[in-house]
Write a protein that holds these residues in place. Structure first.
Motif, PDB file in Angstrom:
ATOM      1  N   TYR A  98       0.829  -1.204   0.000  1.00  0.00           N
ATOM      2  CA  TYR A  98       0.000   0.000   0.000  1.00  0.00           C
ATOM      3  C   TYR A  98       0.867   1.259   0.000  1.00  0.00           C
ATOM      4  N   LEU A  99       1.885   1.273   0.838  1.00  0.00           N
ATOM      5  CA  LEU A  99       2.687   2.480   1.000  1.00  0.00           C
ATOM      6  C   LEU A  99       3.302   2.929  -0.318  1.00  0.00           C
ATOM      7  N   ILE A 100       3.923   2.025  -1.038  1.00  0.00           N
ATOM      8  CA  ILE A 100       4.576   2.414  -2.285  1.00  0.00           C
ATOM      9  C   ILE A 100       3.599   2.408  -3.455  1.00  0.00           C
ATOM     10  N   GLY A 101       2.737   1.399  -3.512  1.00  0.00           N
ATOM     11  CA  GLY A 101       1.876   1.236  -4.678  1.00  0.00           C
ATOM     12  C   GLY A 101       0.791   2.285  -4.786  1.00  0.00           C
ATOM     13  N   PHE A 102       0.274   2.741  -3.658  1.00  0.00           N
ATOM     14  CA  PHE A 102      -0.819   3.706  -3.665  1.00  0.00           C
ATOM     15  C   PHE A 102      -0.312   5.146  -3.683  1.00  0.00           C
ATOM     16  N   ASN A 103       0.906   5.355  -3.188  1.00  0.00           N
ATOM     17  CA  ASN A 103       1.405   6.722  -3.017  1.00  0.00           C
ATOM     18  C   ASN A 103       2.361   7.191  -4.102  1.00  0.00           C
ATOM     19  N   LEU A 104       2.834   6.285  -4.935  1.00  0.00           N
ATOM     20  CA  LEU A 104       3.748   6.683  -6.002  1.00  0.00           C
ATOM     21  C   LEU A 104       2.983   6.895  -7.308  1.00  0.00           C
ATOM     22  N   GLN A 105       3.021   8.122  -7.812  1.00  0.00           N
ATOM     23  CA  GLN A 105       2.443   8.467  -9.105  1.00  0.00           C
ATOM     24  C   GLN A 105       3.583   8.975  -9.990  1.00  0.00           C
ATOM     25  N   PRO A 106       4.114   8.123 -10.857  1.00  0.00           N
ATOM     26  CA  PRO A 106       5.279   8.515 -11.656  1.00  0.00           C
ATOM     27  C   PRO A 106       5.021   9.739 -12.530  1.00  0.00           C
ATOM     28  N   LEU A 107       6.080  10.547 -12.686  1.00  0.00           N
ATOM     29  CA  LEU A 107       6.090  11.700 -13.577  1.00  0.00           C
ATOM     30  C   LEU A 107       6.993  11.394 -14.769  1.00  0.00           C
ATOM     31  N   PRO A 108       6.803  12.058 -15.900  1.00  0.00           N
ATOM     32  CA  PRO A 108       7.593  11.750 -17.104  1.00  0.00           C
ATOM     33  C   PRO A 108       9.013  12.303 -17.033  1.00  0.00           C
ATOM     34  N   ALA A 109       9.971  11.427 -16.846  1.00  0.00           N
ATOM     35  CA  ALA A 109      11.373  11.855 -16.742  1.00  0.00           C
ATOM     36  C   ALA A 109      11.841  12.520 -18.030  1.00  0.00           C
ATOM     37  N   HIS A 110      11.375  12.018 -19.168  1.00  0.00           N
ATOM     38  CA  HIS A 110      11.868  12.568 -20.444  1.00  0.00           C
ATOM     39  C   HIS A 110      11.459  14.016 -20.654  1.00  0.00           C
ATOM     40  N   LEU A 111      10.472  14.497 -19.900  1.00  0.00           N
ATOM     41  CA  LEU A 111      10.035  15.885 -20.017  1.00  0.00           C
ATOM     42  C   LEU A 111      10.516  16.761 -18.861  1.00  0.00           C
ATOM     43  N   LEU A 112      10.935  16.148 -17.765  1.00  0.00           N
ATOM     44  CA  LEU A 112      11.236  16.935 -16.563  1.00  0.00           C
ATOM     45  C   LEU A 112      12.666  16.842 -16.060  1.00  0.00           C
ATOM     46  N   GLU A 113      13.417  15.824 -16.440  1.00  0.00           N
ATOM     47  CA  GLU A 113      14.711  15.634 -15.796  1.00  0.00           C
ATOM     48  C   GLU A 113      15.718  16.743 -16.104  1.00  0.00           C
ATOM     49  N   ARG A 114      15.487  17.507 -17.164  1.00  0.00           N
ATOM     50  CA  ARG A 114      16.393  18.615 -17.463  1.00  0.00           C
ATOM     51  C   ARG A 114      15.920  19.934 -16.850  1.00  0.00           C
ATOM     52  N   VAL A 115      14.786  19.895 -16.178  1.00  0.00           N
ATOM     53  CA  VAL A 115      14.259  21.092 -15.517  1.00  0.00           C
ATOM     54  C   VAL A 115      14.795  21.130 -14.084  1.00  0.00           C
ATOM     55  N   PRO A 116      15.423  22.237 -13.659  1.00  0.00           N
ATOM     56  CA  PRO A 116      15.894  22.318 -12.274  1.00  0.00           C
ATOM     57  C   PRO A 116      14.746  22.040 -11.300  1.00  0.00           C
ATOM     58  N   VAL A 117      15.042  21.314 -10.246  1.00  0.00           N
ATOM     59  CA  VAL A 117      14.004  20.915  -9.293  1.00  0.00           C
ATOM     60  C   VAL A 117      13.230  22.116  -8.765  1.00  0.00           C
ATOM     61  N   ASP A 118      13.951  23.190  -8.459  1.00  0.00           N
ATOM     62  CA  ASP A 118      13.275  24.354  -7.892  1.00  0.00           C
ATOM     63  C   ASP A 118      12.513  25.169  -8.938  1.00  0.00           C
ATOM     64  N   SER A 119      12.545  24.713 -10.188  1.00  0.00           N
ATOM     65  CA  SER A 119      11.826  25.424 -11.253  1.00  0.00           C
ATOM     66  C   SER A 119      10.663  24.622 -11.823  1.00  0.00           C
ATOM     67  N   ILE A 120      10.455  23.411 -11.336  1.00  0.00           N
ATOM     68  CA  ILE A 120       9.406  22.560 -11.912  1.00  0.00           C
ATOM     69  C   ILE A 120       8.033  23.208 -11.788  1.00  0.00           C
ATOM     70  N   THR A 121       7.712  23.773 -10.625  1.00  0.00           N
ATOM     71  CA  THR A 121       6.371  24.320 -10.418  1.00  0.00           C
ATOM     72  C   THR A 121       6.096  25.551 -11.277  1.00  0.00           C
ATOM     73  N   THR A 122       7.130  26.202 -11.778  1.00  0.00           N
ATOM     74  CA  THR A 122       6.940  27.378 -12.638  1.00  0.00           C
ATOM     75  C   THR A 122       7.285  27.079 -14.092  1.00  0.00           C
ATOM     76  N   SER A 123       7.527  25.811 -14.400  1.00  0.00           N
ATOM     77  CA  SER A 123       7.938  25.425 -15.744  1.00  0.00           C
ATOM     78  C   SER A 123       6.754  25.381 -16.695  1.00  0.00           C
ATOM     79  N   GLU A 124       7.083  25.314 -17.993  1.00  0.00           N
ATOM     80  CA  GLU A 124       6.053  25.164 -19.014  1.00  0.00           C
ATOM     81  C   GLU A 124       5.286  23.861 -18.807  1.00  0.00           C
ATOM     82  N   TYR A 125       5.986  22.824 -18.357  1.00  0.00           N
ATOM     83  CA  TYR A 125       5.326  21.544 -18.117  1.00  0.00           C
ATOM     84  C   TYR A 125       4.238  21.678 -17.050  1.00  0.00           C
ATOM     85  N   ALA A 126       4.516  22.389 -15.970  1.00  0.00           N
ATOM     86  CA  ALA A 126       3.550  22.518 -14.875  1.00  0.00           C
ATOM     87  C   ALA A 126       2.286  23.230 -15.322  1.00  0.00           C
ATOM     88  N   SER A 127       2.393  24.077 -16.314  1.00  0.00           N
ATOM     89  CA  SER A 127       1.211  24.803 -16.798  1.00  0.00           C
ATOM     90  C   SER A 127       0.387  23.986 -17.790  1.00  0.00           C
TER      91      SER A 127
END
Length: 549
Positions: A166-195
């Motif tokens: 339950y802990l891992i299976g219900f709480n993990l919602q994967p995000l697309p690495a191919h679209l986000l891994e080059r975005v600085p972590v502190d910029s994800i929420t303001t990125s084009e992807y987030a919009s």
């Protein structure tokens, strides 16, 4: 957690979105049907992990991003068979500390890229990043995740316990690495992807008009099956009275927690129906045990458990709950919604102790009316308590008014602090309050109590434990329940201990009265992540409204 009653409603409504509704495009010709729901606040970042950890945010993101698995109809969180597959095709136990997963090879992102272990690993790194994840206490039992193939991975746990899946299976919602891994972590929420996020769920993101609505469209190639609803619109409507009026006028299709005072109006509409089902909601008046403005010291009044006990004893919580919810609510002894009835039933009525007994208990703690003004005092300081809650919550206001009157009857001066959301949040975060009139939509497992009722959460500035309640014995009992051979019995013991320690006046565990538009069939609503099955709803043939076509 027990199953929320599955709704299969054959209803009918004649309204359409009026001119007051934002101009939203017509629904997908291939998949007809539109569901219009209300959320209390905007969702500026409709992305799990990095978005705000609020229920209304999850209402949106759960349509876009799949979990590895979802709970079965029993809603029990214990065992390696607790989940049904979603993004994960299968899992198996390697040993007491390791689970191996295989992703469904059919799963793909809405841009056509496959969902892979790389996405899982990327998301896990975000979850454990202190700059991103807010609830590290929940995932602390997970030691790490190791890639074993393009679509396979292993999850390692720090200790053996029955809710690992339950802990891992219900709480993990994967995000697309191919679209986000080059975005600085502190910029994800303001990125084009987030919009304009790209997900892997039954609906894809269409658009968002800030402060007005979020629109999603069916993703016909969804690997678990083609959605039977073409469009979902989440309208931002903070005011409960406005939501009700929009439902009655036909501009909303669904209203959760329809107020008992409005039942006659709703039932008078031939195109609406009210169905009562289980809820994960708990309401409480939570006592700040630390001094307002100085959390290093105990609260001068509420730090005394004897005073907290007397405050709760002065309240006829059964009467309070019935005045607001009618007979559709119980009064829990601890922070337990009716959806946790698989642990123990919530059937309390909780009447008040006699006023003389309450006054005697407070006198024993040093509080007496020494000047005859009707308000108890100690060393010249009156017994005065503030009740803080958001101005948009009519239910909490009604509870606060009742608490004020019942406390005044035993000599306690309670004043109401009904504040705008940002002002109230600032006060809560700073610890400058006495009683938080709060509510919580509980997760499926009591394991989540580590987020807001533990010593670890009391030390974490961004946690939901705003009262800084810390009880080492409760922590010990909760840990024993999580890791023990009989988690259900362990959770019972932990919750009973919480009830004895009186960290809050637990006011109500209501059922949910939901008003539904009658044209929908195959309706399912769940006690946790309520709209997970929204993609399987459908509009009854011949009952379509213009916005469905």
């Amino acid at each position: 957690m027990i199953q929320r009653i599955i709704l299969a409603c054959l209803l009918g409504i004649g309204g359409m979105i009026s001119s007051a509704t934002p101009a939203i495009g017509q629904s997908n010709a291939a998949v007809r049907g539109t569901v219009v729901l209300a959320i209390p606040a905007d969702v500026s970042v409709p992305v799990p992990v990095v978005g705000l950890p609020y229920t209304h945010v999850a209402d949106v993101t759960d349509q876009l991003f799949l979990r590895l698995g979802f709970l079965k109809s029993s809603f029990r969180t214990v065992g390696d068979d607790a989940l049904t597959p979603m993004l994960a095709r299968s899992w198996r136990r390697v040993d007491s500390l390791t689970l191996a997963f295989e992703l469904d090879p059919r799963a793909m992102w809405h841009d056509g890229a496959p969902v892979t272990t790389h996405d899982v690993m990327f998301t896990w790194r975000l979850m454990v990043n202190p700059a991103v994840g807010a609830d590290h206490a929940v995932i602390e039992p997970i030691a790490g995740i190791d890639s074993t193939g393009v679509r396979t991975f292993r999850v390692r746990f720090r200790r053996a316990f029955a809710e690992q899946l339950y802990l891992i299976g219900f709480n993990l919602q994967p995000l697309p690495a191919h679209l986000l891994e080059r975005v600085p972590v502190d910029s994800i929420t303001t990125s084009e992807y987030a919009s304009a996020p790209v997900g892997n769920g039954p609906f894809r993101f269409e658009r968002r008009v800030p402060g007005e609505f979020v629109e999603l469209r069916a993703y016909p190639a969804f690997f678990l099956g083609k959605p039977t609803i073409g469009r979902v619109v989440f309208r931002v409507i903070p005011n409960p009275a406005t939501r009700l009026n929009l439902l009655l006028s036909g501009e909303l299709d669904v209203l959760e927690y329809a107020p008992p005072s409005a039942m006659a109006q709703i039932r008078a509409k031939r195109d609406l129906r009210v169905v009562t089902f289980m809820s994960n909601l708990v309401l409480y008046g939570r006592f700040n045990t630390r001094a307002p403005g100085d959390t290093s010291r105990p609260h001068p009044v509420l730090g005394d458990r004897a005073v907290r006990d007397a405050l709760v004893s002065a309240l006829d919580r059964g009467v309070m709950a019935e005045r607001i919810y009618g007979r559709n609510a119980s009064v829990p002894g601890a922070v337990q919604s009716v959806s946790w009835s698989w642990i123990r039933p919530v059937r309390g009525t909780a009447g008040a102790t006699s006023r003389s007994a309450v006054r005697a208990a407070l006198a024993k703690a040093g509080w007496r009316d020494s000047d005859g003004d009707g308000i108890l005092d100690r060393n010249g300081v009156p017994l005065r308590i503030g009740l803080l809650y958001p101005e948009t919550s009519a239910v909490r206001h009604d509870f606060a008014l009742q608490m004020q009157a019942m406390w005044r009857a035993v000599g306690i001066d309670a004043h109401l602090e009904r504040l705008p959301g940002p002002v109230g949040s600032e006060r809560l975060n700073a610890g400058r309050f006495d009683v938080e009139m709060g509510s919580v939509n509980q997760d499926a497992s009591p394991m989540s109590l580590t987020q807001s009722w533990s010593c670890a959460s009391a030390r974490e500035a961004r946690s939901s434990n705003k009262t800084r309640w810390c009880n080492p014995e409760f922590d010990r009992l909760l840990a024993n329940a999580i890791t023990g051979k009989d988690p259900v019995a362990g959770y019972r013991v932990a919750l009973a201990h919480m009830a004895r320690e009186t960290p809050a006046a637990f006011l109500a565990a209501p059922y949910n009265n939901i008003a539904l538009h009658s044209r929908f069939e195959n309706v399912q609503v769940w006690p946790v992540k309520a709209w997970t099955s929204l993609w399987q709803w459908r509009v009854r043939r011949g009952a379509e409204l213009p916005r469905d076509r």
